[in-house]
Each structure stands twice: as C-alpha cells, then as structure tokens.
Design a protein around this motif. Structure first.
Motif, PDB file in Angstrom:
ATOM      1  N   SER B  55       0.830  -1.118  -0.122  1.00  0.00           N
ATOM      2  CA  SER B  55      -0.150  -0.145  -0.191  1.00  0.00           C
ATOM      3  C   SER B  55       0.838   1.226  -0.034  1.00  0.00           C
ATOM      4  CB  SER B  55      -0.639  -0.168   1.354  1.00  0.00           C
ATOM      5  OG  SER B  55      -0.017   0.007   2.506  1.00  0.00           O
ATOM      6  N   HIS B  56       2.216   1.321  -0.012  1.00  0.00           N
ATOM      7  CA  HIS B  56       2.929   2.290  -0.106  1.00  0.00           C
ATOM      8  C   HIS B  56       3.249   2.938  -1.106  1.00  0.00           C
ATOM      9  CE1 HIS B  56       6.570   4.807   1.317  1.00  0.00           C
ATOM     10  NE2 HIS B  56       5.931   4.531   2.575  1.00  0.00           N
ATOM     11  N   GLU B  57       3.810   4.149  -1.323  1.00  0.00           N
ATOM     12  CA  GLU B  57       3.842   4.928  -2.396  1.00  0.00           C
ATOM     13  C   GLU B  57       4.903   4.297  -3.535  1.00  0.00           C
ATOM     14  OE1 GLU B  57       3.336   8.562  -4.717  1.00  0.00           O
ATOM     15  OE2 GLU B  57       2.663   7.957  -2.765  1.00  0.00           O
ATOM     16  N   GLY B  58       4.102   4.009  -4.717  1.00  0.00           N
ATOM     17  CA  GLY B  58       4.938   3.305  -5.913  1.00  0.00           C
ATOM     18  C   GLY B  58       5.016   1.821  -5.560  1.00  0.00           C
ATOM     19  N   GLY B  59       4.509   1.336  -4.653  1.00  0.00           N
ATOM     20  CA  GLY B  59       4.521  -0.361  -4.510  1.00  0.00           C
ATOM     21  C   GLY B  59       5.844  -0.628  -3.694  1.00  0.00           C
ATOM     22  N   GLU B  60       6.582   0.239  -3.161  1.00  0.00           N
ATOM     23  CA  GLU B  60       7.860  -0.137  -2.727  1.00  0.00           C
ATOM     24  C   GLU B  60       7.948   0.786  -1.481  1.00  0.00           C
ATOM     25  OE1 GLU B  60      10.949   0.483  -5.296  1.00  0.00           O
ATOM     26  OE2 GLU B  60      11.150   2.666  -5.125  1.00  0.00           O
ATOM     27  N   ALA B  61       8.657   0.243  -0.277  1.00  0.00           N
ATOM     28  CA  ALA B  61       9.037   1.284   0.836  1.00  0.00           C
ATOM     29  C   ALA B  61      10.291   0.585   1.424  1.00  0.00           C
ATOM     30  CB  ALA B  61       7.891   0.781   1.772  1.00  0.00           C
ATOM     31  N   CYS B  62      10.951   1.630   2.174  1.00  0.00           N
ATOM     32  CA  CYS B  62      12.165   1.028   2.548  1.00  0.00           C
ATOM     33  C   CYS B  62      11.690   0.590   4.123  1.00  0.00           C
ATOM     34  CB  CYS B  62      13.061   2.243   2.903  1.00  0.00           C
ATOM     35  SG  CYS B  62      12.520   3.474   4.342  1.00  0.00           S
ATOM     36  N   VAL B  63      12.786  -0.050   4.755  1.00  0.00           N
ATOM     37  CA  VAL B  63      12.264  -0.706   6.000  1.00  0.00           C
ATOM     38  C   VAL B  63      12.034   0.085   7.198  1.00  0.00           C
ATOM     39  CG1 VAL B  63      13.219  -2.468   7.991  1.00  0.00           C
ATOM     40  CG2 VAL B  63      14.081  -2.508   5.221  1.00  0.00           C
ATOM     41  N   CYS B  64      12.545   1.548   7.049  1.00  0.00           N
ATOM     42  CA  CYS B  64      12.257   2.320   8.147  1.00  0.00           C
ATOM     43  C   CYS B  64      10.853   2.940   7.921  1.00  0.00           C
ATOM     44  CB  CYS B  64      13.319   3.629   7.831  1.00  0.00           C
ATOM     45  SG  CYS B  64      13.255   4.396   6.305  1.00  0.00           S
ATOM     46  N   GLY B  95      21.778   3.284  -1.817  1.00  0.00           N
ATOM     47  CA  GLY B  95      22.292   4.019  -0.845  1.00  0.00           C
ATOM     48  C   GLY B  95      22.063   3.491   0.719  1.00  0.00           C
ATOM     49  N   THR B  96      21.569   4.347   1.526  1.00  0.00           N
ATOM     50  CA  THR B  96      21.542   3.728   3.065  1.00  0.00           C
ATOM     51  C   THR B  96      20.394   2.751   3.045  1.00  0.00           C
ATOM     52  OG1 THR B  96      22.522   5.964   3.396  1.00  0.00           O
ATOM     53  CG2 THR B  96      21.623   4.784   5.435  1.00  0.00           C
ATOM     54  N   TRP B  97      19.458   3.177   2.351  1.00  0.00           N
ATOM     55  CA  TRP B  97      18.319   2.306   2.767  1.00  0.00           C
ATOM     56  C   TRP B  97      17.952   1.037   1.816  1.00  0.00           C
ATOM     57  CZ3 TRP B  97      18.313   7.688   3.052  1.00  0.00           C
ATOM     58  CH2 TRP B  97      18.163   8.379   4.162  1.00  0.00           C
ATOM     59  N   VAL B  98      17.069   0.044   2.201  1.00  0.00           N
ATOM     60  CA  VAL B  98      16.907  -1.123   1.700  1.00  0.00           C
ATOM     61  C   VAL B  98      15.409  -0.949   1.001  1.00  0.00           C
ATOM     62  CG1 VAL B  98      16.923  -3.447   1.555  1.00  0.00           C
ATOM     63  CG2 VAL B  98      18.512  -2.296   2.231  1.00  0.00           C
ATOM     64  N   TYR B  99      15.019  -0.976  -0.081  1.00  0.00           N
ATOM     65  CA  TYR B  99      13.622  -1.018  -0.425  1.00  0.00           C
ATOM     66  C   TYR B  99      13.120  -2.356  -0.905  1.00  0.00           C
ATOM     67  CZ  TYR B  99      14.202   4.097  -0.703  1.00  0.00           C
ATOM     68  OH  TYR B  99      14.652   5.343  -0.508  1.00  0.00           O
ATOM     69  N   TYR B 100      11.801  -2.423  -0.231  1.00  0.00           N
ATOM     70  CA  TYR B 100      11.018  -3.576  -0.725  1.00  0.00           C
ATOM     71  C   TYR B 100       9.899  -3.428  -1.505  1.00  0.00           C
ATOM     72  CZ  TYR B 100      13.774  -6.448   2.651  1.00  0.00           C
ATOM     73  OH  TYR B 100      14.627  -7.067   3.345  1.00  0.00           O
ATOM     74  N   ARG B 101       9.744  -4.226  -2.260  1.00  0.00           N
ATOM     75  CA  ARG B 101       8.437  -4.184  -3.427  1.00  0.00           C
ATOM     76  C   ARG B 101       7.789  -5.502  -3.710  1.00  0.00           C
ATOM     77  NH1 ARG B 101      10.858  -2.063  -9.155  1.00  0.00           N
ATOM     78  NH2 ARG B 101       8.598  -1.419  -8.831  1.00  0.00           N
ATOM     79  N   VAL B 102       6.608  -5.213  -3.890  1.00  0.00           N
ATOM     80  CA  VAL B 102       5.830  -6.448  -4.143  1.00  0.00           C
ATOM     81  C   VAL B 102       6.082  -7.102  -5.385  1.00  0.00           C
ATOM     82  CG1 VAL B 102       4.052  -5.833  -2.605  1.00  0.00           C
ATOM     83  CG2 VAL B 102       3.720  -5.427  -5.080  1.00  0.00           C
TER      84      VAL B 102
END
Lengths: 120, 120
Positions: B55-64, B95-102
DNA sequence: CACCTGATTCGACAGTCGTCAACATAGACA
DNA sequence: TGTCTATGTTGACGACTGTCGAATCAGGTG
C-alpha cells in the motif's frame, strides 16, 4: 457440526474478515484475523485436503474420499478441524460418513484481497 | 504509478507455481510449493509488513517506513527475509536504505487460484 | 444386544517458528 | 581514517505445530 448451511444469497458483502490488502496497511487486529485463514492454507497436507474437497463432485466430499494424502487418519481429522476452525470448510454428518464442503464466501474474499493487491 | 514496467503481454502463464485449486486435487509437490506462499502470509506481522509495502507509494517502501509493527528490528528483518524467500517481495539497496517491493505476478496467481476455487 | 466401520479426541513427542539481545555489515559523511 | 545510522545475521529460548498410536464416539448391521 450439525448446521445444514445453505448458500447465503442475501449476503451484504463478500467477506466477514478481509479488508483490501494494498489500499492501506492492515491494523494489528485485521492482520490477526486474516492471518488465520492464510495459515490454514499454509500447510501442504491441508492444501491437498482443501483442494480435494473443492474439486470433488458437488463441492463436498466425505473424509473417506480424501484420506489418502500420506498421513494417518487422526492427522487428517486434525487438519480438517483446523480448516473448519479457520472458516474455510464446514462439516455435516450424514449417516455413517461426514461430509466436508468449502465456504465459497470466505474463499472469494481471500481471492479478491490478493487480486486487488496485485492490481494496485 | 510509474509506467516503468508495462503489463507483460507475452506472458505464458501467470504464475510459476500455482495450478488451479478446485479443478483437481493438488499433488504433493504442487501443495508443497503453494503452501510456502500461503504460510508466508500466515503470520500477522508478515501480513502487516506485506500490506504496508503493497500500500506504500509506488508499491515499494524502505524498512524504516514499515518497521513500526510492534516487534523489534531484527524480527522485522527476519520476516521480510521470509517474505522474500517465498517470492512475495523483492529487495533492493539504494544507498543507505533497503527498499522492498511486491511481486505482482505471484500475488495475482494466488488470487486467481482462490477466485477460481470459489467460483467452482 | 453385540460387532464392525468411519471419524474424532487424547496424550505424547520431535520439529519448526517467532522473538529478542548481541553482534556484524553496508553505506554516508566528516 | 573514523564514526554514525540503517539493515542483516547469529544464537538461544519458549511456544506452537504436525504427527502418530491408542482410546473413544457415532451409526449401521446382524
């Protein structure tokens, strides 16, 4: 297990449990309820039993027809109980045999939940 | 809604794993593979994490962005790993963050599996 | 009634799972 | 280089789960 439950024709909404998955993050309570159903299908033996019932003549089957999944009969009964507790199956005794049938409403709700999530 | 990835027109089948559920009883091997995905969604925390990503913006979100589900950070990482192993999520470090997507294909396959089962 | 068959429940065991604290790793920035 | 922040990994522990044999329940049949 004595409820002869007919198909609910006047059902207001498809699911008693399932908010859309990709619309907004699930709350803890929503996740708790929804996870029960997914967990019920998260076992190979249960998945085979459920598929056997769903694909059987008339959408129902007695235990004797689906017991050959490689585990003992008590284990089959245990898994069928789990599926029934999750709301995916309902059972009814007719004479000597016990018949299980699928709950189409709950199943459709789970499907819609995932389908809508995929299209978002 | 970025059109980076168009709909796969020449896709042979929707899923790499999911035969229809109510057509025929699943074999042991089919059930084994399919149960992995359902089991991955059979935990409330994982369901919330997955829903948060979907449900996050763009279908992807970082762990934070999705770490506030009531468990410790290592537990979040553990569950995300499980979801990734089940093929429902994919991760990418930027970069610093890891993004997850469905993974929409797998999700659509699960949905179709249940929807077809419900209509039978 | 007794007996048999189908199905569930009980009791126990091994294996898996969810969780955390501690530690390790990856990248950013000074 | 060093340090700080963001994630991932390791190891351990309690709880849950899947499985079975034995016992029990429910119904039919002689």
């Amino acid at each position: 297990m004595s409820n002869v439950k007919v198909l609910p024709v006047l059902e207001p909404e498809m699911a008693p449990c399932c908010p859309p998955l990709s619309e907004r993050p699930l709350t803890a309570e929503e996740a708790e309820r929804t996870a029960v159903m997914f967990k019920a299908l998260g076992d190979p033996v249960r998945l085979r039993l459920f598929s056997a019932v769903a694909s059987h003549e008339g959408g129902e089957a007695c235990v004797c027809d689906i017991s050959d999944v490689g585990v003992s009969q008590p284990t089959v009964s245990h898994h069928l109980k789990k599926l029934k507790e999750a709301g995916l199956l309902s059972s009814e005794r007719r004479g000597t045999w016990v018949y299980y049938r699928v709950e189409p409403a709950v199943l459709a709700a789970m499907g819609a939940l995932l389908t809508k999530a995929a299209s978002a």
